[in-house]
Each structure stands twice: as C-alpha cells, then as structure tokens.
Design an enzyme around this catalytic site. Structure first.
Site, mmCIF file in Angstrom:
data_model
loop_
_atom_site.group_PDB
_atom_site.id
_atom_site.type_symbol
_atom_site.label_atom_id
_atom_site.label_comp_id
_atom_site.label_asym_id
_atom_site.label_seq_id
_atom_site.Cartn_x
_atom_site.Cartn_y
_atom_site.Cartn_z
ATOM 1 N N GLU A 1 0.920 -1.219 0.131
ATOM 2 C CA GLU A 1 -0.026 0.206 0.094
ATOM 3 C C GLU A 1 0.853 1.148 -0.104
ATOM 4 O O GLU A 1 1.982 1.134 0.522
ATOM 5 C CB GLU A 1 -0.896 0.176 1.169
ATOM 6 N N ASN B 1 1.534 10.203 -2.453
ATOM 7 C CA ASN B 1 2.940 9.882 -2.567
ATOM 8 C C ASN B 1 3.506 9.349 -3.902
ATOM 9 O O ASN B 1 3.611 8.354 -4.222
ATOM 10 C CB ASN B 1 3.403 8.926 -1.527
ATOM 11 N N TYR C 1 7.588 2.421 -7.517
ATOM 12 C CA TYR C 1 6.756 1.068 -7.753
ATOM 13 C C TYR C 1 6.403 0.731 -9.034
ATOM 14 O O TYR C 1 6.628 -0.335 -9.488
ATOM 15 C CB TYR C 1 5.737 0.833 -6.825
#
Length: 190
Positions: free
Chosen positions: A137, A142, A149
C-alpha cells in the site's frame, strides 16, 4: 479437519525461506551494511520514521516488536551507512503472496537508489519463495513512491479509504505479478 488444516498450513509456511545473511553492498557510491532487523534496531527505526514522516511515527515500538517476532513469515531488513540507520524494509511472506509492510529511506539518502535496491531484494526473495505476486500500500498523494513502484512493474489495483490512521489518507494497493498466468482478480491475503 482442523488438525489436518494446521498441518498443511505449517508445511506451506516451512517452505518459505526466511534466512538472511548480512552483507555489504555498494549502492550509488555508498558502502551499506544490510542485515536482518532485531529488537536492538527499534530505537533507530523510530528515529528514522520521525525523519521520514515529519516527526510522526506511523509504527510505534510495539508494532515493530510484534512484526520482528514473526520470524516464520516476516523479513525486516535494516541498512546502515557507517553507524547510522539510513533505510529499512519489511515484508510478510505466504506461499501465494509477498506483502511489503513498510519501507523508509532517510531524507538525506533518498534519490540514491537505496529504496529501489531494497525493493529488488524483496522481489528476488518473493521469486525464490515462488510467490504469485508482491503487494503493498502507498499513500495516494505519494507520487514519488508510486513512480518507483511502477518502474519496478507494480500496478495500482484499488484504493483503501482512510487507510492511514495518523492522517486518514487513502492508500492505493499496488501489485507486481510474478506469474503472468495468474488471474489478476485474486483475493489478497493481507
């Protein structure tokens, strides 16, 4: 029936390799010591959290203690530069899924690829343990972490409303599928 299930569950957990040998890595010109976290690291972990989260500690001492005692299916790594903790990552492993529970890099050491390096260590361990996917998560606001990611192959799957208790911020669940043949609508265990 319950006894049979417990036997099966523990046999499955036993196939997960949680061993870790400390090592030195050179990342972006920095000589970093990477080792498995212990209770002795908790004070440093809390200080690092305060640096990363503007004085807040999303995980308290008790949270870290509980996670670190789960040696059968959790791996928490700490990264030291000289005597200073500069990063950490934690993950839970099941036979099907690896879930990254926490990652932080000290502000002075961000943008040096340390976070990417730690993520890749966990992804590699997930592959070694034959996980179907790696999940995590991330705060919806952000964007820097989301960019990291996504560059590693993670994709957003759904939003968890008010996920972060300290700020009531929503979280995006992100998944890296390690086995392309897996059905992507699989129910997550974490």
């Amino acid at each position: 029936m319950l006894k049979k299930f417990n036997q099966f569950f523990h046999q499955q957990l036993n196939r997960i390799d949680m061993s870790f040998t400390p090592f030195i890595a050179n990342v972006n010109g920095k000589r970093l010591q990477i080792m498995q976290a212990t209770d002795d690291n908790i004070p440093d972990l809390l200080v690092l959290e305060e640096q990363v989260y503007s004085g807040r500690t999303p995980w308290n001492k008790f949270s870290f203690e509980r996670e670190l005692e789960k040696r059968h299916n959790c791996l928490y790594l700490v990264v030291y530069y000289e005597s200073m903790l500069v990063a950490f990552i934690g993950a839970r492993f099941t036979p099907e899924e690896t879930h990254i529970t926490n990652i932080a890099v000290a502000p002075a050491f961000q943008n040096m690829h340390i976070g990417r390096y730690l993520m890749q260590l966990i992804i590699d361990r997930a592959c070694e343990n034959d996980s179907d996917c790696v999940s995590l998560e991330v705060r919806v606001d952000n964007e820097i972490a989301q960019k990291l990611y996504r560059s590693l192959g993670f994709e957003g799957t759904f939003i968890r409303k008010n996920y972060y208790h300290d700020t009531h911020t929503d979280a995006m669940n992100m998944v890296l599928w390690l086995k392309p043949h897996q059905i992507k609508r699989k129910k997550f265990t974490f």
